[in-house]
Design an enzyme around this catalytic site. Structure first.
Site, PDB file in Angstrom:
ATOM      1  N   LYS A  18       1.377  52.432  42.351  1.00  0.00           N
ATOM      2  CA  LYS A  18       0.842  52.465  43.707  1.00  0.00           C
ATOM      3  C   LYS A  18       1.855  51.879  44.671  1.00  0.00           C
ATOM      4  CE  LYS A  18      -1.347  48.986  45.383  1.00  0.00           C
ATOM      5  NZ  LYS A  18      -2.329  47.895  45.656  1.00  0.00           N
ATOM      6  N   GLY A  91      -4.216  47.446  51.408  1.00  0.00           N
ATOM      7  CA  GLY A  91      -3.382  46.381  51.971  1.00  0.00           C
ATOM      8  C   GLY A  91      -1.974  46.872  52.235  1.00  0.00           C
ATOM      9  N   SER A 166       3.064  38.888  50.220  1.00  0.00           N
ATOM     10  CA  SER A 166       4.443  39.372  50.327  1.00  0.00           C
ATOM     11  C   SER A 166       4.482  40.673  51.126  1.00  0.00           C
ATOM     12  CB  SER A 166       5.020  39.599  48.937  1.00  0.00           C
ATOM     13  OG  SER A 166       4.289  40.608  48.277  1.00  0.00           O
ATOM     14  N   ASP A 307      -1.347  40.288  40.207  1.00  0.00           N
ATOM     15  CA  ASP A 307      -2.334  41.350  39.996  1.00  0.00           C
ATOM     16  C   ASP A 307      -2.770  41.443  38.540  1.00  0.00           C
ATOM     17  OD1 ASP A 307      -2.821  42.158  42.525  1.00  0.00           O
ATOM     18  OD2 ASP A 307      -1.449  43.861  42.504  1.00  0.00           O
ATOM     19  N   ARG A 381      -9.753  45.990  40.379  1.00  0.00           N
ATOM     20  CA  ARG A 381      -9.254  45.171  39.261  1.00  0.00           C
ATOM     21  C   ARG A 381     -10.388  44.403  38.564  1.00  0.00           C
ATOM     22  NH1 ARG A 381      -4.463  46.669  39.142  1.00  0.00           N
ATOM     23  NH2 ARG A 381      -3.204  46.909  41.018  1.00  0.00           N
TER      24      ARG A 381
END
Ligand code: DC
Length: 642
Positions: A18, A91, A166, A307, A381
């Site tokens: 992604k 995001g 980030s 993640d 997730r």
């Protein structure tokens, strides 16, 4: 969800990253010329980016079947009159686009779903304001929706904190070549998820723009142009984490093609964590393979690959020792508060979790694992990581599982690909290993399961009991290990519907409280175990398999059993069940007795009672015997062909 009745096994290719897809799509959209991307991810987050780049003029030609796409870019900053972009839940889309849109010309509203509106943007908005951009928050400070009145960016130096995301830095970097004087970015705090910033730099290089990094906290980009490129997107390493974890959890073997040690994705480092925990890893030239072995425990700083926090937390439910995750406090502000969400949902499944300031600690206790209905908080997730529990725990239900569409629409069917196939019973000793503590329902269940499957039943506990009876009769001191072992060797034990000692029926005698008292000591004698285990292996092999119940069947007697289950129940339930079988003891005595035996059985040095690697754990507290038997029979049949 249905558990895997045997180890996960398979070679799979996964959808594209992604992170790389969305970076490449944006660079391609800003390029001059037509770019070709292969291995592209088609999911909600990348749809959001696609829709956005089309809305400001990029032309795309999709080949979804082959995961390819052609993008003809707009050769510079976007120019528009009035534009509305919906980043949905993404995001990356929102934080990559905001600085890019600011470089353009026109008025644009940037908005997203409720979850995205709740996520932080203030550091990036402040940085853009410092650069002279006009941004208006329509709802609350530091969040979406915002209106940008864009007219290019002239200032060329900015400070930003990268402790929350980030993506703020990545977004500024991606937009920087479009700013008339380029951009120098000074980080005021060490960046989290640094590998993602490096990925941004590498994708920009693919499209002809260089980023200088004079020191750890400074990035410099000169004004310039993106050039169209042909780029192959790597498989998504975060998505891969679930499949590698599946191998570790089920004691299986999973290979993912297209990933390798030179991967640009930081999340590839999850594989190192698995290796440290005890899994075996093969780094191929164009694949990574994980073979499950031990899951030890330890402390892991996941700051750079956060993640995979949920993947590791789910895996930790099956670990031998505590697993502590540190460095990830910032994931409380992702799709949901991932730390709190993981604690809540793992707790429902019988896993003890403690939140800490910058992470969490999982204290696994495999005896207390149980199925539950799990919430996903609209976080892909959560769904993918909690699905891992279902590999070894029946009755896990996942609410709103479609949330995986955000990054991995095919997740559940891909997981199914790893489900073990049935094996022919010929040439194998088809043993169903049923282990568990006293009162777990093991004996009743194993007996009925054997009948249901038309297989021999081996009650190995009766064998230890028979030796205890023989020792009592012969007045042998059970602490004399050699004498007891010799007795075990000489005594002729036959188990079946009834138990015979030297051909005399001792079915009732082996169940007296006196024997209950003594048997743990006998069973803790390694020499006795050696004698009885050899017999157990011999009988089962001669008969071509069967249902074998005990304490060490899956761990020691038949570690390669075709099917392994560990039955358990809450301590009070187990005590009540045993109380029902005894007319002499009080409930309190029974509970104490069970606890004492659990303690001896699970801490003895030889073959302690433990959940075998990969075994399915079934909490029988709220189930009928019939339910457990039919569940086990189905699982056994799914892996053994007649
Ligand atoms: O399942 P049970 O209560 O009949 O078992 C009697 C004892 O024998 C118990 O203390 C555990 C021990 N045992 C063992 O150590 N290994 C086995 N395979 C089976 C039983």
């Amino acid at each position: 969800m249905q558990p895997f009745a045997a180890p996960a096994e398979g070679i799979i290719s996964l959808p594209g990253s992604k992170s790389q897809t969305n970076r490449a799509l944006l660079c391609a959209a800003l390029s001059e010329g037509t770019s070709r991307l292969s291995g592209v991810l088609y999911a909600e987050d990348t749809e959001a980016m696609l829709e956005a780049i089309v809305s400001f003029g990029a032309v795309v030609e999709e080949d979804r079947q082959n995961f390819e796409i052609e993008v003809t870019g707009i050769a510079g900053a976007p120019v528009f009159q009035e534009l509305a972009i919906n980043a949905r839940q993404s995001g990356t889309t929102s934080r990559f686009l905001l600085p890019t849109l600011a470089a353009g010309n026109g008025r644009v509203t940037l908005d997203g779903d409720q979850e995205l509106r709740a996520r932080p943007f203030s550091e990036q908005i402040d940085a853009l304001r410092d650069l002279g951009c006009e941004i208006e928050e329509l709802d609350k400070r530091g969040g979406l929706p915002v209106v940008v009145s864009a007219r290019g960016v002239e200032r060329s130096e900015v400070e930003i904190a990268a402790a929350t995301s980030s993506q703020f830095v990545s977004g500024l970097l991606l937009a920087a070549p479009l700013y008339s004087n380029g951009l120098k970015i000074n980080l005021t705090s060490p960046a989290i998820s640094r590998p993602y910033i490096e990925l941004t730099v590498e994708v920009m290089r693919d499209f002809g723009v260089l980023v200088e990094q004079p020191d750890d906290s400074t990035y410099v980009v000169n004004p310039g142009h993106y050039r169209a490129a042909e780029v192959h997107i790597e498989p998504d390493a975060s998505a891969a984490s679930y499949f590698f974890a599946a191998a570790a959890i089920t004691h299986g073997r999973v290979r993912i093609t297209g990933l390798h040690s030179e991967s640009r994705q930081g999340d590839i480092r999850f594989v190192d964590v698995l290796e440290q925990l005890g899994a075996k890893v093969v780094w191929g030239e164009n694949y990574i393979e994980v073979e499950g072995d031990r899951i030890r425990g330890g402390t892991f700083d996941l700051r750079d690959f956060s993640d995979t926090t949920q993947t590791l937390a789910a895996l930790a439910a099956f670990a031998e020792n505590d697993i502590e995750i540190t460095g990830v406090g910032f994931i409380r502000r992702k799709e949901t508060d991932r730390i709190a969400a993981m604690r809540t949902e793992l707790t429902k499944c019988g896993v003890e979790v403690k939140e800490s300031e910058d992470g969490l600690i999982v204290r696994p206790n495999l005896w207390s694992l149980k199925g539950a209905r799990v919430d996903t908080y609209n976080d892909h997730r959560m769904a993918m990581s909690m699905a891992l529990l279902s590999l070894r725990i029946p009755r896990i239900e996942i609410n709103d599982h479609e949330c995986v569409n955000k990054t991995f629409p095919d997740f559940f069917s891909r997981l199914e690909e790893l489900r073990p196939k049935a094996k022919s019973r010929e040439n194998t000793v088809a043993v169903a290993a049923i282990d568990g503590p006293a009162g777990s329902g093991k004996s009743t269940v194993a007996r009925l399961l054997a009948t249901e499957l038309k297989l021999p039943h081996f009650d190995t506990g009766a064998m230890y009991r028979a030796v205890a009876v023989a020792a009592l009769r012969a007045e042998i001191d059970p602490d004399d290990q050699d004498a007891t072992a010799e007795l075990a060797e000489q005594t002729k034990i036959a188990i079946g519907d009834r138990t015979f000692i030297d051909e005399v029926d001792a079915t009732d005698e082996i169940r007296t409280p006196e024997v209950d008292q003594l048997v743990s000591v006998v069973a803790a004698n390694p020499k006795v175990r050696r004698v009885l285990v050899a017999q157990q292996r011999k009988w089962a092999t001669e008969l071509g398999g069967g249902v074998m119940e005990g304490r060490d069947i899956g761990t020691k007697v038949f570690p390669d059993a075709i099917f392994k289950a560990f039955l358990t129940a809450q301590p009070e339930v187990r005590a009540r069940r045993r109380y029902g079988q005894s007319s002499i003891q009080t409930l309190g005595d029974v509970a104490e007795d069970i606890e004492r035996r659990d303690q001896i059985d699970s801490t003895r040095s030889d073959s302690p009672l433990q959940v075998a690697p990969g075994a399915v754990v079934i909490d029988t507290s709220d189930l009928t015997v019939e339910q457990v038997v039919s569940e086990l029979a189905n699982m056994f049949r799914s892996v053994v062909e007649d």
